[in-house]
Design an enzyme around this catalytic site. Structure first.
Site, PDB file in Angstrom:
ATOM      1  N   HIS A  56       0.846  -1.208   0.000  1.00 32.19           N
ATOM      2  CA  HIS A  56       0.000   0.000   0.000  1.00 32.19           C
ATOM      3  C   HIS A  56       0.871   1.244   0.000  1.00 32.19           C
ATOM      4  O   HIS A  56       2.083   1.170   0.139  1.00 32.19           O
ATOM      5  CB  HIS A  56      -1.009  -0.025   1.152  1.00 32.19           C
ATOM      6  CG  HIS A  56      -0.412   0.097   2.510  1.00 32.19           C
ATOM      7  ND1 HIS A  56       0.408  -0.864   3.076  1.00 32.19           N
ATOM      8  CD2 HIS A  56      -0.505   1.079   3.448  1.00 32.19           C
ATOM      9  CE1 HIS A  56       0.767  -0.481   4.286  1.00 32.19           C
ATOM     10  NE2 HIS A  56       0.241   0.691   4.531  1.00 32.19           N
ATOM     11  N   HIS A  58       1.417   3.966   1.903  1.00 28.50           N
ATOM     12  CA  HIS A  58       1.964   4.754   3.012  1.00 28.50           C
ATOM     13  C   HIS A  58       3.490   4.892   2.922  1.00 28.50           C
ATOM     14  O   HIS A  58       4.185   3.948   2.533  1.00 28.50           O
ATOM     15  CB  HIS A  58       1.552   4.140   4.356  1.00 28.50           C
ATOM     16  CG  HIS A  58       0.106   4.406   4.686  1.00 28.50           C
ATOM     17  ND1 HIS A  58      -0.600   3.671   5.604  1.00 28.50           N
ATOM     18  CD2 HIS A  58      -0.754   5.335   4.196  1.00 28.50           C
ATOM     19  CE1 HIS A  58      -1.840   4.142   5.673  1.00 28.50           C
ATOM     20  NE2 HIS A  58      -1.961   5.141   4.823  1.00 28.50           N
ATOM     21  N   ASP A  60       5.927   4.850   4.982  1.00 26.33           N
ATOM     22  CA  ASP A  60       6.828   3.905   5.648  1.00 26.33           C
ATOM     23  C   ASP A  60       6.862   2.539   4.934  1.00 26.33           C
ATOM     24  O   ASP A  60       7.535   1.616   5.385  1.00 26.33           O
ATOM     25  CB  ASP A  60       6.469   3.744   7.134  1.00 26.33           C
ATOM     26  CG  ASP A  60       5.068   3.213   7.369  1.00 26.33           C
ATOM     27  OD1 ASP A  60       4.145   3.563   6.605  1.00 26.33           O
ATOM     28  OD2 ASP A  60       4.889   2.414   8.315  1.00 26.33           O
ATOM     29  N   HIS A  61       6.150   2.433   3.823  1.00 27.42           N
ATOM     30  CA  HIS A  61       6.179   1.216   3.006  1.00 27.42           C
ATOM     31  C   HIS A  61       6.775   1.461   1.619  1.00 27.42           C
ATOM     32  O   HIS A  61       7.209   0.518   0.968  1.00 27.42           O
ATOM     33  CB  HIS A  61       4.763   0.620   2.873  1.00 27.42           C
ATOM     34  CG  HIS A  61       4.204   0.181   4.187  1.00 27.42           C
ATOM     35  ND1 HIS A  61       4.039  -1.149   4.525  1.00 27.42           N
ATOM     36  CD2 HIS A  61       3.824   0.897   5.265  1.00 27.42           C
ATOM     37  CE1 HIS A  61       3.563  -1.222   5.757  1.00 27.42           C
ATOM     38  NE2 HIS A  61       3.419   0.013   6.232  1.00 27.42           N
ATOM     39  N   HIS A 114      -7.410  -0.734   5.672  1.00 30.06           N
ATOM     40  CA  HIS A 114      -6.366   0.173   6.166  1.00 30.06           C
ATOM     41  C   HIS A 114      -6.190   1.305   5.145  1.00 30.06           C
ATOM     42  O   HIS A 114      -6.214   2.477   5.495  1.00 30.06           O
ATOM     43  CB  HIS A 114      -5.084  -0.625   6.371  1.00 30.06           C
ATOM     44  CG  HIS A 114      -3.905   0.187   6.811  1.00 30.06           C
ATOM     45  ND1 HIS A 114      -3.821   0.764   8.058  1.00 30.06           N
ATOM     46  CD2 HIS A 114      -2.767   0.537   6.163  1.00 30.06           C
ATOM     47  CE1 HIS A 114      -2.667   1.423   8.151  1.00 30.06           C
ATOM     48  NE2 HIS A 114      -2.018   1.303   7.017  1.00 30.06           N
ATOM     49  N   ASP A 131      -0.096  -3.757   6.308  1.00 26.83           N
ATOM     50  CA  ASP A 131      -0.729  -3.253   7.534  1.00 26.83           C
ATOM     51  C   ASP A 131      -2.184  -3.705   7.646  1.00 26.83           C
ATOM     52  O   ASP A 131      -3.010  -2.999   8.235  1.00 26.83           O
ATOM     53  CB  ASP A 131      -0.679  -1.717   7.564  1.00 26.83           C
ATOM     54  CG  ASP A 131       0.728  -1.192   7.797  1.00 26.83           C
ATOM     55  OD1 ASP A 131       1.628  -1.997   8.087  1.00 26.83           O
ATOM     56  OD2 ASP A 131       0.920   0.041   7.692  1.00 26.83           O
ATOM     57  N   HIS A 169       4.789  -4.618  10.852  1.00 29.70           N
ATOM     58  CA  HIS A 169       5.168  -3.905  12.078  1.00 29.70           C
ATOM     59  C   HIS A 169       5.302  -4.859  13.258  1.00 29.70           C
ATOM     60  O   HIS A 169       4.617  -5.884  13.331  1.00 29.70           O
ATOM     61  CB  HIS A 169       4.115  -2.845  12.456  1.00 29.70           C
ATOM     62  CG  HIS A 169       4.095  -1.655  11.551  1.00 29.70           C
ATOM     63  ND1 HIS A 169       4.920  -0.572  11.717  1.00 29.70           N
ATOM     64  CD2 HIS A 169       3.334  -1.386  10.458  1.00 29.70           C
ATOM     65  CE1 HIS A 169       4.670   0.329  10.772  1.00 29.70           C
ATOM     66  NE2 HIS A 169       3.710  -0.141   9.999  1.00 29.70           N
TER      67      HIS A 169
HETATM   68 ZN   LIG Z   1       0.031   1.733   6.448  1.00 29.46          ZN
END
Ligand SMILES: [Zn+2]
Length: 258
Positions: A56, A58, A60-61, A114, A131, A169
């Site tokens: 996805h 985001h 941090d990905h 998410h 996530d 995570h």
């Molecule tokens: Zn995420």
């Protein structure tokens, strides 16, 4: 079985590094939010990066995707319904990632909730779910509805019990503290909490989990279990007729749980 190792990033992200079964010098990474720790891991293990899988959009990905793709010429795969930081092969539900030269094959499952375009990759007995599903928990609903997320979790829950769950995570300990509050009489959760507490005290990773384990410890996969429904109804102070109502209540309970 796939050879998968964690690359730690930021405070609690795992970027999964997958060794290619058909090429011992090649690797694939999942959700590289940062390129630097990936470069270090590739150098240390003498690997060349051949492909990048993204679940996805985001930061941090995807933060390291552009740099890694440019530097290594790695093929990038990502969700069709989300913006990717560079050219990516767009994947949606029912799609496939076939990397024959690497001996890797993944099926794509759409898991909105998410984020709306979130996808998961499943193959070789492993699930890379970003996530969406965590050990003992699930992702927050930033874009989707409880109905969408519960449907997504149900789709993941249809996979075999021995599927190895690679989430993005290290949230297991706080998730299990919450799970124990939802089901205080569940001894499996209490034992898992003890085990995970010692692992984290030693600085160890708690992943991968398995779907069979999650079915017993994850309240978000247990919304149809009477004790979870009862706890959610007590918390809500009203009756919750559907599994979606229970899911939505447990999710919002968790959002405020400390
Ligand atoms: Zn995420």
């Amino acid at each position: 079985m796939l050879q998968v190792s964690p690359v730690r990033a930021f405070s609690d992200n795992y970027i999964w590094l997958v060794r290619a079964p058909a090429d011992p010098a090649a690797a694939v990474v999942v959700d590289p939010g940062d390129d630097r720790p990936v470069e270090e891991a590739l150098d240390e293990q003498g690997l060349r990066l051949r492909a990048i899988l993204v679940t996805h959009h985001h930061a941090d990905h995807v933060g390291g995707v552009g740099a890694l793709a440019a530097r290594h010429g790695a093929a990038v795969f990502g969700p069709a319904r989300e913006q990717m930081p560079c050219d990516a092969r767009a994947l949606d539900d029912g799609g496939k990632v076939s990397l024959e030269h690497l001996g890797l094959d993944f099926a794509v499952i759409a898991v909105p909730g998410h984020t709306l375009g979130h996808i998961a990759y499943v193959g070789h007995g492993a699930l890379f779910c970003g996530d969406t599903l965590f050990s003992g928990g699930c992702g927050r609903l930033f874009e989707g509805t409880p109905t969408q997320m519960l449907d997504s979790l149900d789709r993941l829950a249809a996979l075999p019990d021995d599927t190895a769950i690679y989430c993005a995570h290290e949230y297991t300990l706080s998730n299990l503290r919450f799970a124990a509050a939802v089901e205080p009489d569940n001894t499996t959760i209490r034992e898992a909490l003890t085990e995970v507490t010692s692992k984290r005290e030693r600085g160890e990773i708690t992943l991968p989990s398995t779907l069979g384990r999650e079915r017993h410890i994850n309240p978000f996969l247990r919304c149809r279990i009477p004790s979870v429904r009862a706890a959610a109804e007590r918390h809500a102070g009203r009756s919750l007729p559907s599994a979606t109502d229970v899911f939505a209540e447990v999710r919002s309970w968790k959002n405020g749980f400390r």
